[in-house]
Design a protein around this motif. Structure first.
Motif, PDB file in Angstrom:
ATOM      1  N   ALA A  51      41.472  55.243  -1.544  1.00 13.38           N
ATOM      2  CA  ALA A  51      42.642  55.949  -2.092  1.00 13.38           C
ATOM      3  C   ALA A  51      43.704  56.168  -1.020  1.00 13.38           C
ATOM      4  N   ASP A  52      43.261  56.414   0.220  1.00 14.37           N
ATOM      5  CA  ASP A  52      44.191  56.632   1.337  1.00 14.37           C
ATOM      6  C   ASP A  52      44.670  55.321   1.956  1.00 14.37           C
ATOM      7  N   GLU A  53      44.219  54.207   1.403  1.00  7.55           N
ATOM      8  CA  GLU A  53      44.568  52.867   1.895  1.00  7.55           C
ATOM      9  C   GLU A  53      44.180  52.669   3.351  1.00  7.55           C
ATOM     10  N   ILE A  54      43.044  53.224   3.730  1.00  3.43           N
ATOM     11  CA  ILE A  54      42.489  53.040   5.076  1.00  3.43           C
ATOM     12  C   ILE A  54      41.456  51.924   4.981  1.00  3.43           C
ATOM     13  N   PRO A  55      41.552  50.915   5.828  1.00  2.00           N
ATOM     14  CA  PRO A  55      40.632  49.775   5.714  1.00  2.00           C
ATOM     15  C   PRO A  55      39.247  50.058   6.295  1.00  2.00           C
ATOM     16  N   ALA A  56      38.560  51.017   5.710  1.00  2.22           N
ATOM     17  CA  ALA A  56      37.211  51.339   6.164  1.00  2.22           C
ATOM     18  C   ALA A  56      36.247  51.419   4.992  1.00  2.22           C
ATOM     19  N   VAL A  57      36.528  50.672   3.965  1.00  2.00           N
ATOM     20  CA  VAL A  57      35.705  50.710   2.766  1.00  2.00           C
ATOM     21  C   VAL A  57      34.375  50.015   3.041  1.00  2.00           C
ATOM     22  N   GLY A  58      33.282  50.679   2.713  1.00  2.00           N
ATOM     23  CA  GLY A  58      31.945  50.150   2.978  1.00  2.00           C
ATOM     24  C   GLY A  58      31.167  49.889   1.708  1.00  2.00           C
ATOM     25  N   TYR A  59      31.742  49.147   0.809  1.00  2.00           N
ATOM     26  CA  TYR A  59      30.994  48.750  -0.376  1.00  2.00           C
ATOM     27  C   TYR A  59      31.533  47.425  -0.881  1.00  2.00           C
ATOM     28  N   GLU A  76      30.207  43.094 -16.699  1.00  2.00           N
ATOM     29  CA  GLU A  76      29.252  43.831 -15.869  1.00  2.00           C
ATOM     30  C   GLU A  76      29.857  44.009 -14.486  1.00  2.00           C
ATOM     31  N   LYS A  77      29.869  45.238 -13.996  1.00  2.00           N
ATOM     32  CA  LYS A  77      30.406  45.542 -12.678  1.00  2.00           C
ATOM     33  C   LYS A  77      29.301  46.169 -11.837  1.00  2.00           C
ATOM     34  N   LEU A  78      29.065  45.576 -10.670  1.00  2.00           N
ATOM     35  CA  LEU A  78      28.080  46.086  -9.730  1.00  2.00           C
ATOM     36  C   LEU A  78      28.802  46.529  -8.459  1.00  2.00           C
ATOM     37  N   GLU A  79      28.513  47.737  -7.996  1.00  3.01           N
ATOM     38  CA  GLU A  79      29.057  48.237  -6.737  1.00  3.01           C
ATOM     39  C   GLU A  79      27.882  48.506  -5.800  1.00  3.01           C
ATOM     40  N   PHE A  80      27.873  47.830  -4.667  1.00  4.13           N
ATOM     41  CA  PHE A  80      26.811  47.956  -3.668  1.00  4.13           C
ATOM     42  C   PHE A  80      27.320  48.850  -2.533  1.00  4.13           C
ATOM     43  N   TYR A  81      26.739  50.036  -2.370  1.00  4.88           N
ATOM     44  CA  TYR A  81      27.097  50.954  -1.292  1.00  4.88           C
ATOM     45  C   TYR A  81      26.009  50.892  -0.233  1.00  4.88           C
ATOM     46  N   TYR A  82      26.433  50.819   1.021  1.00  2.00           N
ATOM     47  CA  TYR A  82      25.480  50.574   2.094  1.00  2.00           C
ATOM     48  C   TYR A  82      25.878  51.322   3.354  1.00  2.00           C
ATOM     49  N   ASN A  83      24.949  51.377   4.290  1.00  2.00           N
ATOM     50  CA  ASN A  83      25.212  51.882   5.631  1.00  2.00           C
ATOM     51  C   ASN A  83      25.194  50.700   6.585  1.00  2.00           C
ATOM     52  N   GLU A  84      26.037  50.751   7.598  1.00  2.00           N
ATOM     53  CA  GLU A  84      26.000  49.733   8.637  1.00  2.00           C
ATOM     54  C   GLU A  84      24.970  50.143   9.684  1.00  2.00           C
ATOM     55  N   LEU A  98      21.099  48.898   2.296  1.00  2.00           N
ATOM     56  CA  LEU A  98      21.538  49.223   0.941  1.00  2.00           C
ATOM     57  C   LEU A  98      21.073  50.627   0.576  1.00  2.00           C
ATOM     58  N   VAL A  99      22.003  51.448   0.075  1.00  2.00           N
ATOM     59  CA  VAL A  99      21.690  52.822  -0.307  1.00  2.00           C
ATOM     60  C   VAL A  99      21.642  52.951  -1.827  1.00  2.00           C
ATOM     61  N   ILE A 100      22.720  52.526  -2.493  1.00  2.00           N
ATOM     62  CA  ILE A 100      22.808  52.732  -3.933  1.00  2.00           C
ATOM     63  C   ILE A 100      23.613  51.598  -4.572  1.00  2.00           C
ATOM     64  N   VAL A 101      23.190  51.200  -5.746  1.00  2.00           N
ATOM     65  CA  VAL A 101      23.934  50.237  -6.552  1.00  2.00           C
ATOM     66  C   VAL A 101      24.342  50.941  -7.829  1.00  2.00           C
ATOM     67  N   ARG A 102      25.642  50.864  -8.142  1.00  2.49           N
ATOM     68  CA  ARG A 102      26.148  51.389  -9.413  1.00  2.49           C
ATOM     69  C   ARG A 102      26.441  50.203 -10.318  1.00  2.49           C
ATOM     70  N   ARG A 103      25.983  50.300 -11.548  1.00  5.28           N
ATOM     71  CA  ARG A 103      26.165  49.222 -12.516  1.00  5.28           C
ATOM     72  C   ARG A 103      26.771  49.783 -13.790  1.00  5.28           C
ATOM     73  N   THR A 104      27.869  49.193 -14.227  1.00 10.02           N
ATOM     74  CA  THR A 104      28.436  49.513 -15.534  1.00 10.02           C
ATOM     75  C   THR A 104      28.539  48.210 -16.305  1.00 10.02           C
ATOM     76  N   TYR A 105      28.260  48.278 -17.595  1.00 12.13           N
ATOM     77  CA  TYR A 105      28.355  47.087 -18.429  1.00 12.13           C
ATOM     78  C   TYR A 105      28.457  47.507 -19.882  1.00 12.13           C
ATOM     79  N   ASN A 106      28.831  46.551 -20.699  1.00 12.79           N
ATOM     80  CA  ASN A 106      28.926  46.813 -22.132  1.00 12.79           C
ATOM     81  C   ASN A 106      28.122  45.757 -22.887  1.00 12.79           C
ATOM     82  N   ILE A 107      27.637  46.161 -24.030  1.00 13.21           N
ATOM     83  CA  ILE A 107      27.060  45.236 -24.996  1.00 13.21           C
ATOM     84  C   ILE A 107      27.756  45.585 -26.307  1.00 13.21           C
ATOM     85  N   SER A 108      28.567  44.646 -26.774  1.00 14.78           N
ATOM     86  CA  SER A 108      29.432  44.890 -27.928  1.00 14.78           C
ATOM     87  C   SER A 108      30.346  46.063 -27.584  1.00 14.78           C
TER      88      SER A 108
END
Length: 198
Positions: A51-59, A76-84, A98-108
Motif C-alpha cells: 500500500a505504501d509502494e515500498i518494494p519490500a513485498v514478501g509474497y 483461483e488465486k493463491l498467495e504464498f507468504y514466506y520468511n526469508e 513457507l508460512v501460510i498460503v491463502r487460497r480464494t476460488y469460486n465454483i459457479s
C-alpha cells in the motif's frame, strides 16, 4: 512380587499414555495458533508495504483461470507468504520458509476461502476454510508432526448468524479429505517457484 510390580508399571504407563498424547495434541494446536498469528502479521506487513509502494513485498501470487463445463469460469488465486532465511555475510537470502498460503476460488457463483499454515519444517500445521452453503460454514483442521489430522472442527451459522459447532456433512468431509493433499501440492509449487537459481 515382580509380577505385581510389572502389572502396576504397565497400568501406570497405560494411564499416562493418553495424557501424554493429549498434551502433545494441545502443544501442536498452540503452535498452530501462534504460527497462524505470525502468518497474519506477515500478511499485514506485506500488504502495508504494498500500500505504501515500498518494494519490500514478501509474497507471491499465482492466479489460475479455467472454464469448467456446467459452472463457467473458475478463478483461483493463491498467495504464498514466506520468511526469508538469511545468513551472516550473505547479501541475499539463502532460502525461503513457507508460512501460510491463502487460497480464494469460486465454483459457479459460490465463493471459497482457505488458509494453509505450515510449521517451520514445511509440514502441515493448520487449515481453515469458509464458504456459504445455505449459511456460512467454517472448517478448521489441526495437523500433527506426521501430517495426520489431530483435530477437526466445523461450525455453521444458525438462524441468527451465530457460529455454532455442527456435525460433518458430505461436502465438509470432502474439504477435510482434500486439505492434506492440497498442503503437499501448494508446498511443492512454492518449492518449484523459489528453488529457481539466478
Amino acid at each position: 512380587m515382580k509380577k505385581q510390580v510389572l502389572i502396576i508399571m504397565v497400568l501406570l504407563v497405560g494411564f499416562a499414555m493418553p495424557a501424554v498424547a493429549q498434551k502433545q495434541v494441545e502443544a501442536r494446536m498452540q503452535m498452530a495458533r501462534d504460527r497462524y498469528a505470525t502468518g497474519l502479521e506477515n500478511i499485514a506487513i506485506n500488504k502495508q508495504y504494498e500500500a505504501d509502494e515500498i518494494p519490500a513485498v514478501g509474497y507471491t501470487t499465482v492466479v489460475r483461470k479455467q472454464n469448467w463445463a456446467g459452472s463457467g469460469q473458475m478463478i483461483e488465486k493463491l498467495e504464498f507468504y514466506y520468511n526469508e532465511i538469511e545468513e551472516d555475510m550473505e547479501p541475499y537470502p539463502v532460502g525461503y520458509e513457507l508460512v501460510i498460503v491463502r487460497r480464494t476460488y469460486n465454483i459457479s457463483d459460490s465463493e471459497y476461502f482457505e488458509e494453509y499454515v505450515y510449521d517451520e519444517k514445511g509440514k502441515p500445521l493448520f487449515w481453515f476454510a469458509t464458504y456459504n452453503d445455505k449459511g456460512k460454514v467454517e472448517l478448521r483442521g489441526y495437523f500433527g508432526e506426521n501430517g495426520d489430522m489431530i483435530r477437526a472442527i466445523c461450525k455453521k451459522a444458525d438462524d441468527t448468524g451465530k457460529m455454532k459447532e455442527c456435525g460433518l456433512d458430505d461436502d465438509m468431509e470432502r474439504f477435510f479429505i482434500t486439505a492434506p493433499d492440497n498442503f503437499i501440492a501448494f508446498y511443492a509449487a512454492f518449492q518449484a517457484i523459489y528453488s529457481v537459481t539466478y
